[in-house]
Design an enzyme around this catalytic site. Structure first.
Site, PDB file in Angstrom:
ATOM      1  CD  GLU A  33      -2.472   1.853   0.496  1.00 51.35           C
ATOM      2  OE1 GLU A  33      -3.257   1.094  -0.082  1.00 51.35           O
ATOM      3  OE2 GLU A  33      -2.353   3.068   0.207  1.00 51.35           O
ATOM      4  CD  GLN A  34      -0.642   5.450  -3.590  1.00 52.83           C
ATOM      5  OE1 GLN A  34       0.171   5.479  -4.499  1.00 52.83           O
ATOM      6  NE2 GLN A  34      -1.845   5.980  -3.704  1.00 52.83           N
ATOM      7  NE  ARG A 107     -16.611   5.231   2.006  1.00 53.48           N
ATOM      8  CZ  ARG A 107     -16.383   4.665   0.838  1.00 53.48           C
ATOM      9  NH1 ARG A 107     -15.240   4.061   0.604  1.00 53.48           N
ATOM     10  NH2 ARG A 107     -17.269   4.701  -0.120  1.00 53.48           N
ATOM     11  CE1 TYR A 215     -24.161   4.809   5.694  1.00 59.69           C
ATOM     12  CE2 TYR A 215     -25.273   5.621   3.739  1.00 59.69           C
ATOM     13  CZ  TYR A 215     -24.143   5.143   4.352  1.00 59.69           C
ATOM     14  OH  TYR A 215     -22.981   4.988   3.631  1.00 59.69           O
ATOM     15  CG  ASP A 295     -13.312   1.724  -7.309  1.00 61.34           C
ATOM     16  OD1 ASP A 295     -14.307   0.987  -7.386  1.00 61.34           O
ATOM     17  OD2 ASP A 295     -13.324   2.824  -6.718  1.00 61.34           O
TER      18      ASP A 295
HETATM   19  C1  LIG Z   1     -19.465   9.092  -2.649  1.00 59.02           C
HETATM   20  C2  LIG Z   1     -19.215   7.605  -2.766  1.00 59.02           C
HETATM   21  C3  LIG Z   1     -20.015   6.736  -2.059  1.00 59.02           C
HETATM   22  C4  LIG Z   1     -19.827   5.356  -2.187  1.00 59.02           C
HETATM   23  N1  LIG Z   1     -20.640   4.518  -1.483  1.00 59.02           N
HETATM   24  C5  LIG Z   1     -20.492   3.179  -1.623  1.00 59.02           C
HETATM   25  C6  LIG Z   1     -21.349   2.275  -0.910  1.00 59.02           C
HETATM   26  O1  LIG Z   1     -22.198   2.705  -0.131  1.00 59.02           O
HETATM   27  N2  LIG Z   1     -21.183   0.940  -1.103  1.00 59.02           N
HETATM   28  C7  LIG Z   1     -20.223   0.433  -1.944  1.00 59.02           C
HETATM   29  O2  LIG Z   1     -20.137  -0.791  -2.090  1.00 59.02           O
HETATM   30  N3  LIG Z   1     -19.391   1.271  -2.620  1.00 59.02           N
HETATM   31  C8  LIG Z   1     -19.484   2.608  -2.472  1.00 59.02           C
HETATM   32  N4  LIG Z   1     -18.643   3.460  -3.134  1.00 59.02           N
HETATM   33  C9  LIG Z   1     -17.562   2.877  -3.980  1.00 59.02           C
HETATM   34  C10 LIG Z   1     -16.399   2.390  -3.114  1.00 59.02           C
HETATM   35  O3  LIG Z   1     -15.929   3.426  -2.272  1.00 59.02           O
HETATM   36  C11 LIG Z   1     -15.249   1.910  -4.008  1.00 59.02           C
HETATM   37  O4  LIG Z   1     -15.756   1.126  -5.055  1.00 59.02           O
HETATM   38  C12 LIG Z   1     -14.260   1.090  -3.206  1.00 59.02           C
HETATM   39  O5  LIG Z   1     -13.747   1.831  -2.126  1.00 59.02           O
HETATM   40  C13 LIG Z   1     -13.133   0.610  -4.115  1.00 59.02           C
HETATM   41  O6  LIG Z   1     -12.205  -0.124  -3.358  1.00 59.02           O
HETATM   42  P1  LIG Z   1     -10.818  -0.535  -4.014  1.00 59.02           P
HETATM   43  O7  LIG Z   1     -10.077  -1.279  -2.931  1.00 59.02           O
HETATM   44  O8  LIG Z   1     -11.019  -1.196  -5.320  1.00 59.02           O
HETATM   45  O9  LIG Z   1     -10.086   0.837  -4.332  1.00 59.02           O
HETATM   46  P2  LIG Z   1      -9.552   1.972  -3.339  1.00 59.02           P
HETATM   47  O10 LIG Z   1     -10.404   2.091  -2.147  1.00 59.02           O
HETATM   48  O11 LIG Z   1      -9.343   3.195  -4.156  1.00 59.02           O
HETATM   49  O12 LIG Z   1      -8.151   1.418  -2.847  1.00 59.02           O
HETATM   50  C14 LIG Z   1      -7.013   1.425  -3.681  1.00 59.02           C
HETATM   51  C15 LIG Z   1      -5.788   1.423  -2.800  1.00 59.02           C
HETATM   52  O13 LIG Z   1      -4.646   1.283  -3.622  1.00 59.02           O
HETATM   53  C16 LIG Z   1      -3.651   2.181  -3.168  1.00 59.02           C
HETATM   54  N5  LIG Z   1      -2.790   2.478  -4.308  1.00 59.02           N
HETATM   55  C17 LIG Z   1      -3.135   3.145  -5.438  1.00 59.02           C
HETATM   56  N6  LIG Z   1      -2.074   3.233  -6.281  1.00 59.02           N
HETATM   57  C18 LIG Z   1      -1.040   2.604  -5.667  1.00 59.02           C
HETATM   58  C19 LIG Z   1       0.319   2.368  -6.038  1.00 59.02           C
HETATM   59  N7  LIG Z   1       0.812   2.829  -7.189  1.00 59.02           N
HETATM   60  N8  LIG Z   1       1.109   1.682  -5.167  1.00 59.02           N
HETATM   61  C20 LIG Z   1       0.620   1.197  -3.980  1.00 59.02           C
HETATM   62  N9  LIG Z   1      -0.667   1.418  -3.584  1.00 59.02           N
HETATM   63  C21 LIG Z   1      -1.481   2.103  -4.424  1.00 59.02           C
HETATM   64  C22 LIG Z   1      -4.418   3.397  -2.677  1.00 59.02           C
HETATM   65  O14 LIG Z   1      -3.677   4.186  -1.804  1.00 59.02           O
HETATM   66  C23 LIG Z   1      -5.623   2.739  -2.021  1.00 59.02           C
HETATM   67  O15 LIG Z   1      -5.394   2.444  -0.660  1.00 59.02           O
HETATM   68  C24 LIG Z   1     -18.792   4.841  -3.020  1.00 59.02           C
HETATM   69  C25 LIG Z   1     -17.975   5.728  -3.713  1.00 59.02           C
HETATM   70  C26 LIG Z   1     -18.170   7.099  -3.580  1.00 59.02           C
HETATM   71  C27 LIG Z   1     -17.275   8.024  -4.350  1.00 59.02           C
END
Ligand SMILES: Cc1cc2nc3c(=O)[nH]c(=O)nc-3n(C[C@H](O)[C@H](O)[C@H](O)COP(=O)(O)OP(=O)(O)OC[C@H]3O[C@@H](n4cnc5c(N)ncnc54)[C@H](O)[C@@H]3O)c2cc1C
Length: 393
Positions: A33-34, A107, A215, A295
């Site tokens: 993790e960065q 979260r 909520y 994502d």
């Molecule tokens: C307003 C809003 C409300 C939302 N509400 C919901 C909800 O109610 N329910 C739901 O299911 N989803 C919700 N979402 C979507 C949800 O937040 C995301 O889909 C989810 O957090 C994605 O998780 P992830 O682990 O794929 O990515 P991220 O949470 O973006 O994690 C990626 C990680 O990778 C790290 N990283 C990135 N690049 C590098 C690199 N080069 N080297 C090392 N580390 C790196 C980052 O620092 C980060 O910690 C919401 C989104 C928004 C914007």
């Protein structure tokens, strides 16, 4: 160069759930993790039964239950008129149908539960302060290079590095697309809410070009609010600047809303704005021993509250595929994406459409929406089955 059998880039909800799922399936996984520390923003998240069934398999439901809230109803209201539009009963009939409750929580609490479970499993190892700056596909392995000059070689690389994923650049030249909406969000002590609160319900106030979601979280001690609107000051040239979607626009957009919404908006956290982004679905997530997750693979607008839920589904599916194929990474990645791409592509597309239904300002869509909403019974879940029915893994 150090050899890591399975390497996960990103310690967000997706990466953490993946490492844990792989470990439970018998495969050691290492997360890089960065950020200097694992953490999430101070706002809420909704988890639907499709994600909870995976989390149940990971053994974390008791820890989540200790900090979560199970809303009794999901209530849709009109943001401007204050009119009730429809109620979804999230109680016994919902839980009977989907086998799990609808759950909302902080979260940070969710990430912490996953982190503790990872730390408790000796097959998961974690590092922070490790920014990946370059990835090399070597067909039967991959190399990652860090900002500090160090490198790892791995047999299986999972890019769970979020919306702006570096890993994805190996597979596509696309970039995030904004629908020009921005969000302001945060949680405050329940006692600081000046508008009346329904402590057992999630309430979604929808209207032209805006919505407000409210909520309770953290055992009902905090109240989460997400206010979203379409900025009228957006231009493509301004996209990556902070000259549009500012807090004064937040007030303007909700100025004509009903009293409850206006009073609530005054208490919405304005420390930071989030621009709403997604990308078009990809038809391939894998190159050699590198694949995408969460994502990084399928960013979606949040109107179905499914981005993290789909990342958690990905985690369960990938671990299942690794087990089914006895750790054969090529076969497992192929099976994983064959199952996940059709489903996540549909969720991405429907999320966009659902946002249009909430935000439309024309004469037709809101009228049809309100009529359909008005006629459905609170325990009519027909349109939710495709999304909330747990997927087999
Ligand atoms: C307003 C809003 C409300 C939302 N509400 C919901 C909800 O109610 N329910 C739901 O299911 N989803 C919700 N979402 C979507 C949800 O937040 C995301 O889909 C989810 O957090 C994605 O998780 P992830 O682990 O794929 O990515 P991220 O949470 O973006 O994690 C990626 C990680 O990778 C790290 N990283 C990135 N690049 C590098 C690199 N080069 N080297 C090392 N580390 C790196 C980052 O620092 C980060 O910690 C919401 C989104 C928004 C914007």
């Amino acid at each position: 160069m150090q050899h890591i059998p399975i390497l996960v880039i990103g310690g967000g909800i997706g990466g953490m759930a993946t490492a844990l799922a792989l470990a439970k399936a018998g495969f050691p996984a290492h997360i890089v993790e960065q950020a200097p520390a694992f953490g999430e923003i101070g706002a809420g998240i909704q988890l639907a039964p499709n994600a909870l069934s995976v989390l149940d398999g990971l053994g974390v439901l008791p820890a989540l239950d200790a900090v979560a809230v199970r809303p009794r109803n999901l209530v849709f209201m009109h943001a401007d008129t204050g009119r009730h539009l429809t109620t979804v009963d999230l109680g016994t009939p919902f839980q009977r149908r989907y086998g799990r409750p609808y759950t909302v929580l902080h979260r940070g609490d969710l990430l912490n539960v996953l982190l503790q479970a990872c730390r408790a499993d000796e097959r998961v190892t974690l590092e922070t302060g490790r920014q990946v700056v370059e990835i090399t596909d070597l067909d039967t392995s991959a190399e990652v290079h860090f900002a500090d000059g160090d490198s790892y070689r791995t047999d299986a690389l999972i890019g769970a590095d979020g919306l702006w994923s570096r890993t994805r650049r190996l597979l596509s030249e696309d970039r995030p697309i904004t629908d020009t909406y921005v969000a302001y969000r945060g949680a405050l002590p329940m006692s600081d809410m000046t508008a009346p609160v329904e402590p057992d319900d999630e309430i979604v106030w929808i209207g032209p070009h805006k919505h407000l979601v409210q909520y309770p979280i953290r055992r009902g001690e905090l109240y989460n609010q997400v206010a979203v609107f379409r900025s009228s000051r957006y231009t493509p040239e301004r996209e990556l600047t902070d000259t549009w979607g500012l807090a004064d626009e937040l007030d303007e957009h909700f100025a004509l809303s009903c009293e409850h919404v206006r009073t609530s908006i005054a208490t919405v956290n304005r420390d930071r704005r989030w621009v709403m982004y997604d990308r078009a679905p990809l038809d391939n997530w894998t190159r050699g021993r590198i694949t995408l997750l969460g994502d990084a693979a399928h960013p979606m607008v949040q109107y179905l509250a499914q981005g993290a839920c789909q990342a958690i589904e990905d985690a369960g599916c990938l671990a299942h595929a690794m087990r089914e194929h006895d750790g054969d990474v090529d076969k497992a990645f192929a099976a994983y994406q064959a199952e996940r791409i059709p489903r996540t592509s549909r969720v991405q597309r429907v999320a966009r459409g659902w946002g249009q239904v909430w935000h439309d300002d024309g004469d037709v869509i809101p009228a049809l929406r309100d009529r359909i909403f008005g006629r459905r019974r609170p325990d009519d879940y027909t349109d939710m089955d495709w999304l909330y029915q747990p997927v087999a893994s």
